[in-house]
Design a protein around this motif. Structure first.
Motif, PDB file in Angstrom:
ATOM      1  N   ASN A  19       7.603   2.385  -3.804  1.00 48.91           N
ATOM      2  CA  ASN A  19       6.776   2.202  -4.992  1.00 48.91           C
ATOM      3  C   ASN A  19       7.184   3.280  -5.995  1.00 48.91           C
ATOM      4  N   LYS A  24       6.426   3.725  -9.151  1.00 52.53           N
ATOM      5  CA  LYS A  24       5.359   4.256 -10.001  1.00 52.53           C
ATOM      6  C   LYS A  24       4.568   5.348  -9.286  1.00 52.53           C
ATOM      7  N   GLU A  25       4.211   5.101  -8.022  1.00 55.53           N
ATOM      8  CA  GLU A  25       3.419   6.067  -7.256  1.00 55.53           C
ATOM      9  C   GLU A  25       4.286   7.039  -6.465  1.00 55.53           C
ATOM     10  N   GLU A  26       5.589   6.804  -6.467  1.00 58.97           N
ATOM     11  CA  GLU A  26       6.551   7.637  -5.740  1.00 58.97           C
ATOM     12  C   GLU A  26       6.196   7.717  -4.255  1.00 58.97           C
ATOM     13  N   LYS A  27       5.969   6.544  -3.677  1.00 59.99           N
ATOM     14  CA  LYS A  27       5.612   6.454  -2.265  1.00 59.99           C
ATOM     15  C   LYS A  27       6.598   5.563  -1.523  1.00 59.99           C
ATOM     16  N   SER A  37       2.549   5.127   4.621  1.00 57.87           N
ATOM     17  CA  SER A  37       3.192   5.468   3.356  1.00 57.87           C
ATOM     18  C   SER A  37       3.343   6.971   3.236  1.00 57.87           C
ATOM     19  N   SER A  78       3.928  10.056   0.534  1.00 54.93           N
ATOM     20  CA  SER A  78       3.908  10.468  -0.868  1.00 54.93           C
ATOM     21  C   SER A  78       5.047  11.461  -1.075  1.00 54.93           C
ATOM     22  N   LYS A 111       6.385  12.906  -3.792  1.00 58.43           N
ATOM     23  CA  LYS A 111       6.344  13.968  -4.808  1.00 58.43           C
ATOM     24  C   LYS A 111       6.031  15.324  -4.184  1.00 58.43           C
ATOM     25  N   GLU A 154      -5.067   1.666   5.575  1.00 62.07           N
ATOM     26  CA  GLU A 154      -4.379   0.972   4.492  1.00 62.07           C
ATOM     27  C   GLU A 154      -4.715  -0.518   4.458  1.00 62.07           C
TER      28      GLU A 154
END
Length: 266
Positions: free
Chosen positions: A24, A26-29, A42, A44, A46, A101
């Motif tokens: 993803n 946009k969410e950097e996942k 998932s 993250s 960042k 999730e």
């Protein structure tokens, strides 16, 4: 390192015929799923990318191990009944998800304004967080879960390493069994540490795999505690809180150290 660069490194390590990896942007996942079950987790990227500069390959190894063991734990064959001795509480940040999730509520209790208590079934090299559907399926009550988990955490080792920083004694509990932070729920341990403290007893829960006690006897000790807590918080794979606590009258009260005690000029 940028999240997109870490993504490439992790995809190389985690790619498998029975897995689906999706990103993803946009969410950097990065999402990792087992194809046959559709279950997964998932990452993250960042926050992890920021930690890579300091830990590099050791961080990659830890992430991959965490993913591998978590995916193994995501099956429906585990049973709570008969496994009560393997149920433990786990401390998480107050912002940790309250459901899986797939939208199933997780079983948890509020702990402090910064932390929550979740519950898990220990599987040896990993554990599985307990959700409400699983609990109801097993016919176990939340009260039983609380009782057995607290009993089990009191049986864990409390061996610590000590160090003197800024004239104050610091105690580090770091067994890497997944429940170091959970030992903060051992009330007899807290009372024991409070009884031998010469000054104020401070407690820090920066991430899952460390619990810090500090016997604070001067203002420099507060500054040292703040720096140590933030260091561990920034480098932990499962961070909890960078805000330390003062233990007083059987309660943990958050202390905003940097605002309270600014470093004095010589």
């Amino acid at each position: 390192m940028e999240p997109k660069d870490l993504r490439k490194l992790l995809e190389e390590r985690l790619q498998s015929e029975d897995r689906e990896l999706t990103y993803n942007k946009k969410e950097e996942k990065l999402r990792i799923e087992t194809k046959c079950s559709g279950k997964g987790m998932s990452l993250s990227l960042k926050g992890l990318a920021a930690k890579y500069e300091e830990r590099k390959e050791s961080l990659l190894d830890e992430i991959v191990h965490h993913v591998e063991e978590t995916l193994k734990a995501m099956n429906d064959n585990q049973e709570l009944s008969g496994s009560e001795s393997n149920i433990f509480p786990v401390i998480r940040s107050g912002s940790f998800p309250s459901e899986t999730e797939s939208g199933v509520p997780l079983v948890f209790d509020e702990h402090t304004g910064e932390t929550r208590i979740y519950y898990a079934l220990d599987l040896g090299k990993s554990y599985r967080l307990i959700d409400k559907n699983w609990l109801e399926k097993e016919g176990m009550t939340k009260e039983t879960l609380q009782e057995v988990s607290r009993f089990n955490v009191r049986g864990l080792s409390t061996e610590m390493k000590t160090d003197t920083v800024a004239g104050c004694t610091f105690y580090f509990l770091n067994t890497n069994d997944g429940y170091d932070a959970s030992r903060v729920l051992n009330q007899s341990l807290l009372e024991e540490m409070a009884s031998k403290a010469k000054g104020e007893l401070a407690v820090a829960i920066p991430h899952q795999d460390v619990l810090i006690f500090a016997d604070i006897v001067n203002e420099r000790g507060y500054d040292a505690l703040a720096q140590l807590t933030m260091h561990f918080f920034s480098n932990g794979l499962v961070p909890v809180t960078g805000l330390p606590f003062i233990y007083e009258d059987g309660k943990l009260e958050p202390v905003f150290i940097l605002a309270k005690n600014k470093p004095k000029e010589d």
